[in-house]
Write a protein that holds these residues in place. Sequence first.
Motif, PDB file in Angstrom:
ATOM      1  N   VAL A  27      13.292 -18.306 -46.750  1.00 31.86           N
ATOM      2  CA  VAL A  27      13.054 -17.724 -45.431  1.00 31.86           C
ATOM      3  C   VAL A  27      11.560 -17.656 -45.139  1.00 31.86           C
ATOM      4  CG1 VAL A  27      13.281 -15.606 -44.069  1.00 31.86           C
ATOM      5  CG2 VAL A  27      15.227 -16.455 -45.374  1.00 31.86           C
ATOM      6  N   VAL A  28      10.768 -17.238 -46.107  1.00 29.47           N
ATOM      7  CA  VAL A  28       9.316 -17.153 -45.914  1.00 29.47           C
ATOM      8  C   VAL A  28       8.727 -18.539 -45.653  1.00 29.47           C
ATOM      9  CG1 VAL A  28       7.134 -16.652 -47.120  1.00 29.47           C
ATOM     10  CG2 VAL A  28       9.025 -15.008 -47.205  1.00 29.47           C
ATOM     11  N   LEU A  29       9.182 -19.552 -46.385  1.00 23.31           N
ATOM     12  CA  LEU A  29       8.664 -20.908 -46.185  1.00 23.31           C
ATOM     13  C   LEU A  29       9.006 -21.434 -44.789  1.00 23.31           C
ATOM     14  CD1 LEU A  29       9.380 -22.499 -49.679  1.00 23.31           C
ATOM     15  CD2 LEU A  29       7.154 -21.873 -48.719  1.00 23.31           C
ATOM     16  N   TYR A  30      10.197 -21.149 -44.323  1.00 23.51           N
ATOM     17  CA  TYR A  30      10.562 -21.574 -42.971  1.00 23.51           C
ATOM     18  C   TYR A  30       9.803 -20.767 -41.918  1.00 23.51           C
ATOM     19  CZ  TYR A  30      14.378 -24.757 -44.182  1.00 23.51           C
ATOM     20  OH  TYR A  30      15.114 -25.817 -44.648  1.00 23.51           O
ATOM     21  N   GLN A  31       9.680 -19.476 -42.112  1.00 24.57           N
ATOM     22  CA  GLN A  31       9.006 -18.627 -41.124  1.00 24.57           C
ATOM     23  C   GLN A  31       7.515 -18.918 -41.032  1.00 24.57           C
ATOM     24  OE1 GLN A  31      10.067 -16.472 -38.842  1.00 24.57           O
ATOM     25  NE2 GLN A  31      12.191 -16.830 -39.400  1.00 24.57           N
ATOM     26  N   SER A  32       6.911 -19.347 -42.123  1.00 23.26           N
ATOM     27  CA  SER A  32       5.477 -19.635 -42.109  1.00 23.26           C
ATOM     28  C   SER A  32       5.176 -21.096 -41.767  1.00 23.26           C
ATOM     29  CB  SER A  32       4.864 -19.262 -43.456  1.00 23.26           C
ATOM     30  OG  SER A  32       5.468 -20.005 -44.488  1.00 23.26           O
ATOM     31  N   ASP A  33       6.188 -21.824 -41.312  1.00 25.42           N
ATOM     32  CA  ASP A  33       6.055 -23.225 -40.878  1.00 25.42           C
ATOM     33  C   ASP A  33       5.623 -24.173 -41.985  1.00 25.42           C
ATOM     34  OD1 ASP A  33       6.915 -22.739 -38.296  1.00 25.42           O
ATOM     35  OD2 ASP A  33       4.889 -22.247 -37.587  1.00 25.42           O
ATOM     36  N   ILE A  34       5.854 -23.794 -43.230  1.00 28.23           N
ATOM     37  CA  ILE A  34       5.619 -24.720 -44.337  1.00 28.23           C
ATOM     38  C   ILE A  34       6.752 -25.743 -44.361  1.00 28.23           C
ATOM     39  CG2 ILE A  34       5.477 -24.932 -46.845  1.00 28.23           C
ATOM     40  CD1 ILE A  34       4.031 -22.204 -46.813  1.00 28.23           C
ATOM     41  N   PHE A  35       7.979 -25.262 -44.166  1.00 25.42           N
ATOM     42  CA  PHE A  35       9.131 -26.150 -43.984  1.00 25.42           C
ATOM     43  C   PHE A  35       9.359 -26.312 -42.491  1.00 25.42           C
ATOM     44  CE2 PHE A  35      11.551 -25.121 -48.191  1.00 25.42           C
ATOM     45  CZ  PHE A  35      10.572 -25.781 -48.904  1.00 25.42           C
ATOM     46  N   LEU A  36       9.712 -27.513 -42.103  1.00 20.42           N
ATOM     47  CA  LEU A  36       9.944 -27.824 -40.697  1.00 20.42           C
ATOM     48  C   LEU A  36      11.237 -27.163 -40.220  1.00 20.42           C
ATOM     49  CD1 LEU A  36       8.742 -29.492 -38.407  1.00 20.42           C
ATOM     50  CD2 LEU A  36      10.168 -31.387 -39.138  1.00 20.42           C
ATOM     51  N   GLU A  37      11.187 -26.528 -39.071  1.00 22.86           N
ATOM     52  CA  GLU A  37      12.380 -25.882 -38.539  1.00 22.86           C
ATOM     53  C   GLU A  37      12.703 -26.443 -37.156  1.00 22.86           C
ATOM     54  OE1 GLU A  37      11.445 -21.774 -36.586  1.00 22.86           O
ATOM     55  OE2 GLU A  37      10.407 -21.869 -38.500  1.00 22.86           O
ATOM     56  N   MET A 106      22.457 -23.151 -48.345  1.00 18.48           N
ATOM     57  CA  MET A 106      22.826 -24.159 -47.360  1.00 18.48           C
ATOM     58  C   MET A 106      22.820 -23.568 -45.945  1.00 18.48           C
ATOM     59  SD  MET A 106      26.205 -26.513 -47.059  1.00 18.48           S
ATOM     60  CE  MET A 106      27.177 -25.165 -46.446  1.00 18.48           C
ATOM     61  N   ASN A 107      23.288 -22.355 -45.801  1.00 20.16           N
ATOM     62  CA  ASN A 107      23.336 -21.758 -44.480  1.00 20.16           C
ATOM     63  C   ASN A 107      21.968 -21.295 -43.988  1.00 20.16           C
ATOM     64  OD1 ASN A 107      26.077 -21.858 -43.342  1.00 20.16           O
ATOM     65  ND2 ASN A 107      26.593 -20.929 -45.301  1.00 20.16           N
ATOM     66  N   ILE A 108      21.061 -20.983 -44.907  1.00 25.07           N
ATOM     67  CA  ILE A 108      19.672 -20.743 -44.490  1.00 25.07           C
ATOM     68  C   ILE A 108      19.104 -22.030 -43.925  1.00 25.07           C
ATOM     69  CG2 ILE A 108      17.328 -20.295 -45.337  1.00 25.07           C
ATOM     70  CD1 ILE A 108      18.579 -18.229 -47.263  1.00 25.07           C
ATOM     71  N   PHE A 109      19.379 -23.148 -44.593  1.00 21.19           N
ATOM     72  CA  PHE A 109      18.955 -24.457 -44.104  1.00 21.19           C
ATOM     73  C   PHE A 109      19.555 -24.746 -42.718  1.00 21.19           C
ATOM     74  CE2 PHE A 109      20.121 -28.964 -43.697  1.00 21.19           C
ATOM     75  CZ  PHE A 109      18.866 -29.543 -43.677  1.00 21.19           C
ATOM     76  N   VAL A 110      20.855 -24.499 -42.570  1.00 16.16           N
ATOM     77  CA  VAL A 110      21.531 -24.739 -41.280  1.00 16.16           C
ATOM     78  C   VAL A 110      20.909 -23.877 -40.194  1.00 16.16           C
ATOM     79  CG1 VAL A 110      23.724 -24.457 -40.039  1.00 16.16           C
ATOM     80  CG2 VAL A 110      23.702 -25.537 -42.289  1.00 16.16           C
ATOM     81  N   TYR A 111      20.646 -22.629 -40.503  1.00 15.43           N
ATOM     82  CA  TYR A 111      20.064 -21.721 -39.521  1.00 15.43           C
ATOM     83  C   TYR A 111      18.720 -22.239 -39.010  1.00 15.43           C
ATOM     84  CZ  TYR A 111      17.738 -17.614 -37.601  1.00 15.43           C
ATOM     85  OH  TYR A 111      17.048 -16.757 -36.789  1.00 15.43           O
ATOM     86  N   TYR A 112      17.866 -22.644 -39.926  1.00 15.81           N
ATOM     87  CA  TYR A 112      16.534 -23.079 -39.520  1.00 15.81           C
ATOM     88  C   TYR A 112      16.527 -24.493 -38.944  1.00 15.81           C
ATOM     89  CZ  TYR A 112      14.330 -18.867 -41.114  1.00 15.81           C
ATOM     90  OH  TYR A 112      13.955 -17.553 -41.253  1.00 15.81           O
TER      91      TYR A 112
END
Length: 154
Positions: A27-37, A106-112
């Motif tokens: 969640v932190v990686l997605y929220q901080s734009d390190i992972f593309l969302e 997997m669902n964190i991935f789907v969400y983002y």
Amino acid sequence: MDKKIKAVTRILQAQYGLYICIAVILVVLYQSDIFLEGTYAADFSMQYILETVGILTTIALIPFSLKIFNVKLDKEIKEAGAEKALKLYQHWSNIRLMLLAVVTYMNIFVYYMTLNSIGGLCALIGITASIFCLPGEKKLREELNLVIEKEKEL
């Protein structure tokens, strides 16, 4: 025997803590734009596919993971000797936690990827189901019908 029970409990607690930490890190990686969302936010067909897979995985794996552990506990683990029962308990606890981790991650991935709340809801369902799997020495002793050795002596 008490040392082995405490060791198994510590291992299970560490694995549970790691499961939660990985979810928070994702969640932190997605929220901080390190992972593309939001990659599939505009692609409605891919969004539908990802959400359907996430929902079906949640519907299938959560009850399965909880039920398979109960079945194994009743039929295989409780009938084994104390040493073997501890190993089997740890093994099936690991499998149960891995199945719940698949649902959650997997669902964190789907969400983002879709920016739709369905994946987040399914991830929260997975985390909520994992609360029922919180390892503890008292719970382990109760499920395996092991009494504390001090109580035996009295």
